[in-house]
Motif scaffolding. Structure first.
Motif: not given
Length: 204
Positions: A131-159
């Motif tokens: 299962t995958e969950t998408t979160l949009t807050d820059s700071t998040i709190q989560f509990n370890i209940t399984d093996n987890i891969t946490l990825g942060a996605v950034f994007e370039k600020i356009p001119p």
């Protein structure tokens, strides 16, 4: 008179014994007859795994024969899970947590910090069950209940969007630079006109 024979008749009284079973969060004691076979089982518990019984037996469930009073206690241990972090260092970092092994139920807080020229977009929290969950807050709190891969996605600020407009100020034609964020900004000076930077965009 003839001989008389007397025969003694005995009634068998079963021997009874108390058997105590201690599980993760419960305990029970029941009375059984000597020689009876009973089955005991340690139930599954979220976040924990059965290891053994206190007498060293690792079968679960298991069958025991009553030969006297006895206590059987299930031994559990807390599960451990792996946290992996994923981010492009050239775009931003993850602070507040470290990759590693954590006990079930551990509460963690992570913050995504973009580098200059980038902005945070979203998190992807992927669990070992697929299962995958998408979160949009820059700071998040989560509990370890399984093996987890946490990825942060950034994007370039356009001119910023830029347009050039011509307008009259005190009867003199000037060229201004317009942006969505700052409104109108002075681009060049003509005929001694000064001090027009960041003038409000409602000029006409």
């Amino acid at each position: 008179k003839g001989n008389i024979t007397y025969t003694a008749i005995y009634e068998t009284t079963p021997k009874l014994y108390a058997i105590t079973v201690i599980l993760f969060d419960s305990q029970s004691t029941d009375i059984y007859e000597y020689g009876k076979e009973i089955t005991i089982e340690a139930p599954a518990v979220i976040g924990y795994q059965f290891v053994k019984w206190t007498d060293g037996n690792t079968d679960n469930p298991r069958t025991v024969q009553v030969t006297g009073e006895a206590t059987y206690q299930a031994v559990y241990e807390i599960k451990n899970y792996t946290l992996r972090l994923s981010n492009r260092e050239a775009e931003g970092s993850i602070t507040g947590v470290s990759a590693g092994t954590y006990n079930h139920g551990t509460s963690l807080t992570a913050t995504a910090v973009p580098v200059k020229g980038y902005k945070f977009k979203y998190w992807v929290l992927a669990k070992g069950d697929g299962t995958e969950t998408t979160l949009t807050d820059s700071t998040i709190q989560f509990n370890i209940t399984d093996n987890i891969t946490l990825g942060a996605v950034f994007e370039k600020i356009p001119p910023p969007d830029i347009t050039f407009v011509q307008m009259l100020y005190q009867g003199k034609q000037i060229l201004l630079l317009q942006t969505l964020v700052w409104g109108f900004q002075f681009l060049c000076r003509r005929r001694g006109i000064k001090g027009l930077r960041n003038r409000p965009p409602h000029w006409s």
